[in-house]
Design an enzyme around this catalytic site. Structure first.
Site, short mmCIF file in Angstrom:
data_model
loop_
_atom_site.label_atom_id
_atom_site.label_comp_id
_atom_site.label_asym_id
_atom_site.label_seq_id
_atom_site.Cartn_x
_atom_site.Cartn_y
_atom_site.Cartn_z
N ASN A 97 0.86 -1.18 0.00
CA ASN A 97 0.00 0.00 0.00
C ASN A 97 0.89 1.23 0.00
O ASN A 97 1.79 1.35 0.84
CB ASN A 97 -0.89 0.01 1.25
CG ASN A 97 -1.85 -1.17 1.28
OD1 ASN A 97 -2.42 -1.52 0.25
ND2 ASN A 97 -2.03 -1.78 2.43
N GLU A 105 -0.59 3.14 5.95
CA GLU A 105 -0.69 3.72 7.29
C GLU A 105 0.67 3.89 7.96
O GLU A 105 0.83 4.79 8.78
CB GLU A 105 -1.61 2.87 8.16
CG GLU A 105 -3.05 2.97 7.65
CD GLU A 105 -4.05 2.24 8.52
OE1 GLU A 105 -3.62 1.49 9.41
OE2 GLU A 105 -5.24 2.43 8.28
N VAL A 106 1.61 3.03 7.64
CA VAL A 106 2.94 3.15 8.24
C VAL A 106 3.91 3.64 7.16
O VAL A 106 4.08 2.98 6.13
CB VAL A 106 3.41 1.80 8.82
CG1 VAL A 106 4.81 1.93 9.41
CG2 VAL A 106 2.43 1.30 9.88
N HIS A 110 6.78 -1.36 3.08
CA HIS A 110 6.58 -2.74 3.52
C HIS A 110 5.77 -3.48 2.49
O HIS A 110 4.88 -2.92 1.85
CB HIS A 110 5.90 -2.82 4.89
CG HIS A 110 4.67 -1.97 5.02
ND1 HIS A 110 4.73 -0.59 5.19
CD2 HIS A 110 3.35 -2.29 5.01
CE1 HIS A 110 3.49 -0.11 5.29
NE2 HIS A 110 2.63 -1.12 5.17
N HIS A 112 3.27 -6.72 2.26
CA HIS A 112 2.48 -7.70 3.01
C HIS A 112 2.55 -9.03 2.27
O HIS A 112 2.35 -9.06 1.05
CB HIS A 112 1.00 -7.29 3.06
CG HIS A 112 0.71 -5.99 3.73
ND1 HIS A 112 0.13 -5.90 4.98
CD2 HIS A 112 0.88 -4.70 3.33
CE1 HIS A 112 -0.04 -4.62 5.32
NE2 HIS A 112 0.41 -3.87 4.32
P1 5GP Z 1 -0.36 -0.42 5.68
O1 5GP Z 1 -1.79 -0.08 5.82
O2 5GP Z 1 0.55 0.74 5.97
O3 5GP Z 1 -0.05 -1.08 4.37
O4 5GP Z 1 -0.07 -1.57 6.73
C1 5GP Z 1 0.47 -1.36 7.99
C2 5GP Z 1 0.41 -2.69 8.70
O5 5GP Z 1 1.23 -2.60 9.85
C3 5GP Z 1 -0.99 -3.07 9.17
O6 5GP Z 1 -1.35 -4.32 8.61
C4 5GP Z 1 -0.85 -3.14 10.69
O7 5GP Z 1 -1.61 -4.18 11.27
C5 5GP Z 1 0.63 -3.33 10.88
N1 5GP Z 1 1.14 -2.78 12.13
C6 5GP Z 1 0.89 -1.53 12.63
N2 5GP Z 1 1.54 -1.35 13.79
C7 5GP Z 1 2.22 -2.51 14.01
C8 5GP Z 1 3.09 -2.93 15.07
O8 5GP Z 1 3.36 -2.22 16.04
N3 5GP Z 1 3.60 -4.19 14.97
C9 5GP Z 1 3.33 -5.01 13.92
N4 5GP Z 1 3.88 -6.24 13.92
N5 5GP Z 1 2.51 -4.63 12.92
C10 5GP Z 1 1.97 -3.41 12.96
#
Ligand code: 5GP
Length: 126
Positions: A97, A105-106, A110, A112
């Site tokens: 994403n 969100e992060v 990354h 998945h």
């Molecule tokens: P995004 O929406 O940015 O593609 O995905 C961020 C992912 O990071 C989400 O699936 C969320 O569950 C995961 N995530 C957020 N905070 C943490 C954390 O502190 N530890 C781990 N292991 N995963 C996290």
């Protein structure tokens, strides 16, 4: 809340903290270039995140700024994790994403890895 992709890399994002060992994570794999760990909120029976160790926000940021070694290392790590977890034959989905419309969100790149059952249609119906 999706990130603003125009902001510079935030050294205090949650994955940077995980890489520095400031926040615990369940490690799946690590090498010189990459780190893989279980997602805290799994969306499938297998939900692993693979991140480059360098400070890159997104795929476009990474592909523009990372060295060839970092890029090769990260791409190889994703494949290595998939093979090591036995996902090649049942199959799996890779998902990255990026930015606001991607729902990122992060703000640390990354990928998945989602697996363990049929992951469903490629995108939600409009
Ligand atoms: P995004 O929406 O940015 O593609 O995905 C961020 C992912 O990071 C989400 O699936 C969320 O569950 C995961 N995530 C957020 N905070 C943490 C954390 O502190 N530890 C781990 N292991 N995963 C996290």
């Amino acid at each position: 809340m999706p990130i603003d992709p125009t902001l510079p890399y935030d050294e205090n994002n949650i994955f940077a903290k995980i890489l520095r060992g400031e926040i615990p994570s369940h490690k799946v794999y690590e090498d010189e270039w990459s780190y893989a760990f279980e997602d805290i909120n799994p969306q499938a029976p297998v939900h692993t995140l693979v991140i480059p160790k360098g400070p890159y926000v997104s795929w476009d940021d990474f592909s523009a700024k990372a060295s060839a070694e970092e890029i090769a290392g990260f791409v190889r790590a994703v494949g290595h994790v998939a093979r090591r977890m036995g996902l090649v034959e049942p199959g799996y989905r890779l998902l990255a994403n990026i930015g606001r419309h991607g729902g990122q969100e992060v703000p640390h790149l990354h990928v998945h890895i989602l697996a363990g059952q049929f992951i469903g249609p490629m995108v939600m119906a409009r």
